[in-house]
Scaffold this active site. Structure first.
Site, PDB file in Angstrom:
ATOM      1  CB  CYS A  82       2.870 -67.757  18.478  1.00 53.19           C
ATOM      2  SG  CYS A  82       3.384 -69.467  18.668  1.00 53.19           S
ATOM      3  CG  HIS A 136       1.161 -65.909  14.663  1.00 53.87           C
ATOM      4  ND1 HIS A 136       1.712 -66.955  15.373  1.00 53.87           N
ATOM      5  CD2 HIS A 136      -0.060 -66.330  14.278  1.00 53.87           C
ATOM      6  CE1 HIS A 136       0.855 -67.945  15.425  1.00 53.87           C
ATOM      7  NE2 HIS A 136      -0.231 -67.600  14.772  1.00 53.87           N
TER       8      HIS A 136
END
Length: 527
Positions: A82, A136
């Protein structure tokens, strides 16, 4: 007085004189504002969609969006995890430039002057709003947004502000267990992923309304936000980040009921690639956090998950994808109802792929294409070639310059991606010769305890990876360690590494040189 031809002529002349003396002017036609942008991230979404040829997936709404836009069938993430993937695509530069290589790296701390995509759109007259996971989870980056990190009201509790949207369950028993486990974990180490809430079962199928899970509640807030912003003359850029199908696979029961788990096919490549180095695979630590999975072994060991568990997990992933699909459909229906769909750029994408038993593994975090290939679907006002697909190579780092071009904004000159707008206009034209990705394999997640950086190049025919020692202190690579080569045409599931075969030596040399030349040499010609 009689109405004679003379009196009629006098009346007409008087009327013309009066009209010529009228100084009132008609209000000019109001110019249409720039197109809005709806930027939809779907966490951990591999191309498990009908529009990508997955005959199992039930995704009618995303498939319909694809019919009204362009579907990119060969899009690659720059890093299959991610934080690095999102840092790259949101800044328009590649991982060795962002220096974000794994989950703990924060791009804003590394380079405080970074200008992100929403930041750039804001500078160019857009009102920018963030709902959900765009950067994130615990890095919402308030600098990037006019309205950062807005959340459904019931999730605004003080003790939940650092909690991630995927960590919520319906079961009260699970909620109580989570709180107890979290207290124990924070005593051991106070700073944790998801603020210590990422515990509990790996799946849940509660018989509840869509809005009872976080993504559903967030979609309701997005709908209200769209209504509010539609009244403004200022164009908007909304970053909407769905958390499913990230673990845990928690979605309303009706989406689980769409599938018969016995008919969901198991992985085409259930084994670790033959002849692969012993540091290519991740340890599956993400799944290990969930109840009943703390015992699972490393993929490059003798560990094998039972078929029953495999089917439940894969069922949960598909159910979660269908849940997000329904929410996307609800969102688009509302945009059409309030009259903003036609003037909105919509881009839907996954940040990386995800293994569902592929390579004897679950999760992402490898250089294999099951983790690197992602969906990307784009539609926009006055688009040419609606409902088309392209199999030319594109990358997530291309999104920033592409959206600028579609919106009529100057493209920053430091972009390391390429606008794919010419490819939309001509889906069959020659485009990039390769896509570039990489992965930092840390010692505690390798089978042999080594630290390495793997650099990947995907051409239409081959996938080549080079592994190097990595100095984590300086962020520099050391000695060459090993290579992998996969034939994308004859071995699409990457079952056998053929890099060391004598017959492939010339090809390895060629691909190694192309990898070293980098992304600039792979750019499309004549654009």
């Amino acid at each position: 007085m009689k109405n004679t031809p003379l009196t009629y002529a006098l009346f007409l002349m008087a009327s013309l004189v009066l009209q010529s003396c009228d100084t009132t002017q008609k209000e000019p036609t109001k110019p249409q504002k720039r197109p809005n942008v709806l930027f939809i991230s779907v966490d951990d979404l591999r191309p498990t969609l009908g529009a990508y040829g997955d005959s199992t997936a039930i995704t009618p709404n995303i498939d319909k969006l694809a019919e009204d836009g362009m579907t990119f069938r060969q899009t690659f993430s720059q890093v299959a995890v991610c934080a690095p993937s999102r840092a790259s695509l949101m800044t328009g530069i590649r991982p060795d430039s962002t220096r974000v290589w794994h989950l703990g790296d924060e791009f804003r701390k590394i380079n405080p002057n970074t200008v992100t995509m929403p930041q750039y759109f804001s500078k160019n007259g857009y009102h920018t709003v963030n709902l959900g996971k765009i950067f994130h989870n615990y890095m919402p980056d308030s600098i990037s947004w006019d309205e950062p990190d807005i959340r459904p009201e019931k999730y605004l509790r003080k003790d939940w502000l650092n909690r991630d949207g995927e960590t919520y369950y319906i079961s009260e028993a699970v909620n109580a267990s989570q709180a107890i486990k979290r207290d124990s974990l924070l005593k051991l180490r106070p700073v944790r992923y998801a603020d210590g809430w990422n515990t509990g079962p790996a799946w849940e199928a509660a018989d509840v309304n869509d809005t009872m899970y976080y993504d559903g509640a967030q979609t309701e807030l997005a709908i209200k936000t769209l209504s509010r912003l539609s009244e403004s003359d200022t164009p908007f850029y909304i970053g909407l980040g769905f958390f499913r199908p990230h673990l845990p696979f928690a979605a309303p029961k009706k989406y689980w009921d769409l599938y018969d788990p016995e008919t969901i096919p198991l992985a085409n490549n259930p084994n670790v690639s033959k002849n692969a180095p012993n540091y290519t695979m991740n340890s599956m630590y993400e799944l290990r956090h969930y109840d009943g999975f703390n015992h699972i072994g490393h993929p490059q060991s003798d560990y094998r998950m039972s078929e029953d568990t495999t089917r439940i997990l894969k069922h949960g992933y598909y159910a979660s994808v269908s849940y997000v699909d329904a929410l996307v459909g609800k969102l688009i229906a509302h945009m059409k109802a309030i009259g903003i769909y036609d003037n909105t750029i919509i881009i839907l994408w996954g940040d990386h792929g995800w293994k569902l038993g592929d390579h004897n593994s679950w999760g992402k975090m490898t250089n294999y294409n099951i983790d690197l290939q992602v969906p990307m679907i784009v539609r926009y006002p006055n688009q040419e070639n609606r409902g088309k697909q392209t199999f030319e190579i594109t990358e997530l780092v291309d999104m920033f310059p592409s959206l600028c071009e579609i919106a009529g904004i100057d493209v920053p000159d430091y972009m390391q991606g390429t606008s794919f707008v010419p490819l939309i206009k001509d889906p069959n034209r020659e485009w990039k010769t390769a896509a570039f990705s990489q992965f930092h394999r840390r010692p505690r997640h390798t089978a042999d305890g080594s630290r390495n950086m793997g650099y990947s190049i995907n051409t239409k025919s081959y996938h080549y990876i080079e592994w190097y020692d990595w100095d984590n202190t300086t962020g520099t690579r050391g000695a060459f360690k090993n290579a992998e080569l996969y034939d994308r045409i004859n071995d699409p599931y990457e079952t056998v590494n053929i890099a060391d075969e004598a017959t492939q030596s010339a090809l390895v040399k060629q691909l190694s040189a192309q990898l070293a030349e980098g992304w600039k040499k792979a750019k499309p010609k004549n654009i």
